[in-house]
Design an enzyme around this catalytic site. Structure first.
Site, PDB file in Angstrom:
ATOM      1  N   GLN A  94     -98.027  87.819 -13.031  1.00 27.10           N
ATOM      2  CA  GLN A  94     -97.882  88.557 -14.291  1.00 27.10           C
ATOM      3  C   GLN A  94     -99.230  89.138 -14.683  1.00 27.10           C
ATOM      4  OE1 GLN A  94     -95.232  86.018 -17.159  1.00 27.10           O
ATOM      5  NE2 GLN A  94     -96.193  84.629 -15.739  1.00 27.10           N
ATOM      6  N   ASP A  97    -105.051  91.668 -13.611  1.00 23.59           N
ATOM      7  CA  ASP A  97    -106.352  91.692 -12.929  1.00 23.59           C
ATOM      8  C   ASP A  97    -106.124  91.709 -11.412  1.00 23.59           C
ATOM      9  OD1 ASP A  97    -106.349  88.987 -11.718  1.00 23.59           O
ATOM     10  OD2 ASP A  97    -106.497  88.245 -13.776  1.00 23.59           O
ATOM     11  N   HIS A 112     -96.201  92.925 -13.816  1.00 20.53           N
ATOM     12  CA  HIS A 112     -96.560  93.540 -15.102  1.00 20.53           C
ATOM     13  C   HIS A 112     -97.606  94.651 -14.941  1.00 20.53           C
ATOM     14  CE1 HIS A 112     -95.120  89.770 -17.558  1.00 20.53           C
ATOM     15  NE2 HIS A 112     -94.133  90.473 -17.040  1.00 20.53           N
ATOM     16  N   LEU A 205    -102.149  73.777 -17.445  1.00 17.09           N
ATOM     17  CA  LEU A 205    -103.027  72.955 -18.280  1.00 17.09           C
ATOM     18  C   LEU A 205    -102.217  72.077 -19.227  1.00 17.09           C
ATOM     19  CD1 LEU A 205    -106.051  72.616 -18.613  1.00 17.09           C
ATOM     20  CD2 LEU A 205    -106.019  74.403 -20.359  1.00 17.09           C
ATOM     21  N   GLU A 206    -101.121  72.645 -19.709  1.00 12.29           N
ATOM     22  CA  GLU A 206    -100.233  71.886 -20.612  1.00 12.29           C
ATOM     23  C   GLU A 206     -98.804  72.272 -20.256  1.00 12.29           C
ATOM     24  OE1 GLU A 206    -101.741  73.436 -24.227  1.00 12.29           O
ATOM     25  OE2 GLU A 206    -100.908  75.413 -23.865  1.00 12.29           O
ATOM     26  N   ALA A 222    -106.293  74.844 -13.322  1.00  6.41           N
ATOM     27  CA  ALA A 222    -105.852  75.467 -12.071  1.00  6.41           C
ATOM     28  C   ALA A 222    -106.899  75.336 -10.964  1.00  6.41           C
ATOM     29  CB  ALA A 222    -105.535  76.939 -12.324  1.00  6.41           C
TER      30      ALA A 222
HETATM   31  N1  APR Z   1    -105.571  76.147 -15.736  1.00  2.02           N
HETATM   32  C1  APR Z   1    -104.216  76.151 -15.774  1.00  2.02           C
HETATM   33  N2  APR Z   1    -103.517  76.627 -16.809  1.00  2.02           N
HETATM   34  C2  APR Z   1    -104.196  77.131 -17.842  1.00  2.02           C
HETATM   35  C3  APR Z   1    -105.598  77.162 -17.881  1.00  2.02           C
HETATM   36  C4  APR Z   1    -106.300  76.650 -16.755  1.00  2.02           C
HETATM   37  N3  APR Z   1    -107.631  76.638 -16.688  1.00  2.02           N
HETATM   38  N4  APR Z   1    -105.987  77.732 -19.045  1.00  2.02           N
HETATM   39  C5  APR Z   1    -104.871  78.020 -19.724  1.00  2.02           C
HETATM   40  N5  APR Z   1    -103.784  77.657 -19.001  1.00  2.02           N
HETATM   41  C6  APR Z   1    -102.366  77.801 -19.349  1.00  2.02           C
HETATM   42  C7  APR Z   1    -102.055  77.658 -20.829  1.00  2.02           C
HETATM   43  O1  APR Z   1    -101.850  76.289 -21.137  1.00  2.02           O
HETATM   44  C8  APR Z   1    -100.792  78.497 -20.967  1.00  2.02           C
HETATM   45  O2  APR Z   1     -99.633  77.704 -20.732  1.00  2.02           O
HETATM   46  O3  APR Z   1    -101.984  79.119 -19.019  1.00  2.02           O
HETATM   47  C9  APR Z   1    -100.923  79.535 -19.857  1.00  2.02           C
HETATM   48  C10 APR Z   1    -101.236  80.938 -20.349  1.00  2.02           C
HETATM   49  O4  APR Z   1    -100.162  81.399 -21.122  1.00  2.02           O
HETATM   50  P1  APR Z   1    -100.143  82.857 -21.760  1.00  2.02           P
HETATM   51  O5  APR Z   1    -101.422  83.112 -22.456  1.00  2.02           O
HETATM   52  O6  APR Z   1     -98.884  82.968 -22.533  1.00  2.02           O
HETATM   53  O7  APR Z   1    -100.132  83.828 -20.497  1.00  2.02           O
HETATM   54  P2  APR Z   1     -98.910  84.264 -19.566  1.00  2.02           P
HETATM   55  O8  APR Z   1     -97.916  83.160 -19.444  1.00  2.02           O
HETATM   56  O9  APR Z   1     -99.466  84.819 -18.317  1.00  2.02           O
HETATM   57  O10 APR Z   1     -98.254  85.435 -20.417  1.00  2.02           O
HETATM   58  C11 APR Z   1     -97.149  86.124 -19.901  1.00  2.02           C
HETATM   59  O11 APR Z   1     -97.232  87.676 -21.697  1.00  2.02           O
HETATM   60  O12 APR Z   1     -98.188  89.153 -23.211  1.00  2.02           O
HETATM   61  C12 APR Z   1     -97.633  88.991 -21.970  1.00  2.02           C
HETATM   62  O13 APR Z   1     -97.795  90.595 -20.315  1.00  2.02           O
HETATM   63  C13 APR Z   1     -98.476  89.470 -20.822  1.00  2.02           C
HETATM   64  O14 APR Z   1     -98.299  88.806 -18.510  1.00  2.02           O
HETATM   65  C14 APR Z   1     -98.423  88.329 -19.839  1.00  2.02           C
HETATM   66  C15 APR Z   1     -97.196  87.564 -20.295  1.00  2.02           C
END
Ligand code: APR
Length: 235
Positions: A94, A97, A112, A205-206, A222
């Protein structure tokens, strides 16, 4: 979890969490992008129609920022798995980058879109792009000054869904890494995979919103969890 020896085809879904340790903001964490900006303003076609300068500036800053970041051990571990895994493998990201590719992964699908391409709605061609779009540069193909970020906004259709569902249909293992499970259709992939009989693993992470649907969840950063898991797969 099924004996790893029986796994041949793998689909890996990645989200912003895999790039967090490279210094790229996630969306929904505390202080994340969607706390700093309104989704409706910068990530919808309506927001773009209302205030294109605001939207172009937002993506220009993010496009510039990712070019200063580097892949982390999680990207490198997935790239190694991709290069060495003998069965089918697809990294559905998603993320917009290019850190999977810069780490050396080949089988990557950006559902995306991508920061480093620009889409011209006039000729419907996507061109490699690293510079700002704010000053309305001409499309390299048709010269129209209508280039926009090649990023899928809310209300738009994610890319290459047919290929993704085809891979999910034949996968033995579905792995979700660093995504909150808040955005569909990606958030629904785990359910597809379970219904089709695949094993499912979450590395995050959670706990994500769909965490209970996974056969196994491992919690942690990660950069640690992904290399551990890929090592197990390649043993
Ligand atoms: N290692 C593993 N997981 C992590 C880390 C880490 N270091 N840091 C953060 N996370 C986890 C968070 O706990 C969270 O569950 O990554 C997740 C990030 O979630 P979002 O910010 O919601 O990102 P994402 O799931 O990619 O969003 C989906 O939403 O706005 C749209 O298009 C955008 O592609 C994106 C989509």
């Amino acid at each position: 979890m099924r004996d790893m020896g029986q796994i041949r085809n793998i689909v890996i879904l990645t989200g912003a969490g895999i790039s967090a340790e490279s210094g790229i903001d996630t969306f929904r964490s505390e202080g994340g992008l969607w706390e700093q900006h309104r989704v409706e303003d910068v990530a919808t076609p309506e927001g773009f129609a209302r205030d294109p300068d605001l939207v172009l500036r937002f993506y220009d800053m993010r496009r510039a920022a990712i070019q200063t970041k580097q892949p982390n051990p999680a990207h490198y571990a997935l790239a190694r798995l991709d290069n060495e895994w003998p069965g089918e493998l697809l990294i559905v990201t998603q993320n917009v980058d290019d850190l999977h590719e810069r780490a050396g992964a080949k089988r990557v699908l950006h559902m995306h879109g991508e920061h480093l391409t620009a889409w011209c709605p006039s000729c419907d061609i996507r061109s490699p792009w690293r510079a700002p779009l704010m000053d309305r540069p001409p499309c390299p193909v048709c010269q129209a000054r209508t280039l926009r970020p090649d990023v899928v906004w809310f209300g738009e259709m994610p890319y290459r869904m047919g290929e993704i569902y085809a891979a999910l249909r034949t996968c033995d293992l579905f792995v979700s890494i660093g995504t909150s499970g808040a955005v569909y259709p990606a958030a629904g992939f785990v359910q597809n995979a379970v219904e089709l009989g695949a094993e499912t693993l979450e590395l995050n992470l959670e706990r994500s919103q769909g965490s209970s649907m996974f056969h196994e969840t491992r919690l942690g950063p990660a950069s640690e969890l992904v290399p551990q898991w890929t090592q197990e797969m390649l043993r």
